[in-house]
Design an enzyme around this catalytic site. Sequence first.
Site: not given
Length: 477
Positions: A276, A279
Amino acid sequence: MLTSPTLIWFREDFRLADNAALSAAARDGSPVLCIIILEPEPPQGAAHDWWRDGAIRALDAALQEKGGRLHVLRGRAEDLVPALAKVCKASAVHWNRRYDPAGRAIDTAIKTQLKSHGTEAHSFPGALLHEPWTIRTQADKPFQVFTPFWRAARKLGDPRPPLLTPDTLTFAPFPETDQFHCLYPEEFNLLPISPDWAGGFRETWEPGEKAAHEHLALFAEDTLRGYSEERDYPAAEACSRLSPYLRFGHVTPAQLWHAAMQADASAQNKDKFLAELGWREFAWSILFEQANVATRSLRPEFDALPWRTDPKGLKAWQSGRTGYPLVDAGMRELWHTGWMHNRVRMVVASFLVKHLLLDWRKGERWFADTLVDHDPASNPMNWQWNAGTGVDAAPFFRIMNPILQSEKFDTEGEYIRRWVPELRRVPASMIHAPWAADQAALKACGVTLGRDYPHPVINHKLARERALSVWKNFRGN
Ligand SMILES: Cc1cc2nc3c(=O)[nH]c(=O)nc-3n(C[C@H](O)[C@H](O)[C@H](O)COP(=O)(O)OP(=O)(O)OC[C@H]3O[C@@H](n4cnc5c(N)ncnc54)[C@H](O)[C@@H]3O)c2cc1C
């Protein structure tokens, strides 16, 4: 001991630990003059400003504990930084890098000016795991797809170990001159006054580095253990909620990385969490190359899509009154707290773009104004991903079903009841699609549609068919 000061120009890095710009000055032993500038560009959202006010006060308090101050100025950095460096006879100016093209252009111009006056200018890494130019394809191009991007990033190994807060800092006084006006807190003008809509923000958040580390410790000790399984369930509070702390640089991704790696959690949970953060890196790698990511579809053909104009639909979406309980819960959570769970962000974004056929930029702008974690890289990248207009995006024809999403990720309706109190007595069997329930049974729970809670602004099946048909015609052009 050096006597001419080093100017530390804080930007969106409101912290003392893992602050390379500050640590380098502390190592030199030079007295530091700490400033922050409220720059006119880019204009920031109201929720961002609320947090920024708290971030400035928290950093000032932390510097006061060390015997110094944070001096707050307003104006163009290109004018203020070189002028202040000159007046206080700074030997150097330090800052941690920003990566957006407009910010970089300003910083490059300032560096040139400073050097021409004989002042050193040093910029340091800080807000990303790796500098964006270090993650490139074999053809030395930026990655367009997340998976190979992240593979390449991981090959670079762990990010550098975080720096500790400098033990001792000496501070230079702000020069006594009328040339600069240091703002008092009441002059920041960042807080909402009439009306003061920030009550929910105050209940939910405490800006600052100290609060960030308390949050991070709890996450690493506890929540991370169930992260990969539970992070999609909005009622579970199973994600880190560190996004605003990262946004304002109260913590760095390197600190998060190392805290996660040292935590007593499975490799699967750690990898998911690090991905994450990946990202976020990916989003910044896109903005680093493309300044207009919030205004142009990354797949430019989509700018010709016949988006609808529907002020009523937009208003219903913004105010959490679409008649779709999960969408409304998310939009009300956003309005009340300045934050929304990731799964629900995806659902509301898909709803705006596919169900209402409204231009993704309308949603992006609304989030930019209302999110405390609004990030100029992650927000447009995610909107474009959901709209199908971005790089490595979900295709446009993938339309999230807000009822199925609700049944799957908020099965008992706990999240919905938290944010849509008029549905608090409605059982799970009816809460995901109240219009489809037996209306007498719904009434017995205190809800008459159209009076206590809205009818759906659009029928799901029709909306889906309309979006697919627009998409087919559009592709046929
Ligand atoms: C339409 C839309 C808009 C978004 N706008 C923003 C935004 O303005 N700012 C923002 O920080 N995130 C944004 N996100 C990504 C994501 O929703 C949030 O980062 C996440 O909900 C923050 O909660 P958390 O800190 O508990 O995340 P966690 O699950 O704990 O993740 C840890 C960190 O990883 C990063 N991260 C997680 N998911 C993503 C993602 N999809 N894209 C980029 N970074 C991610 C964040 O920095 C986050 O704090 C958006 C997502 C969508 C679908």
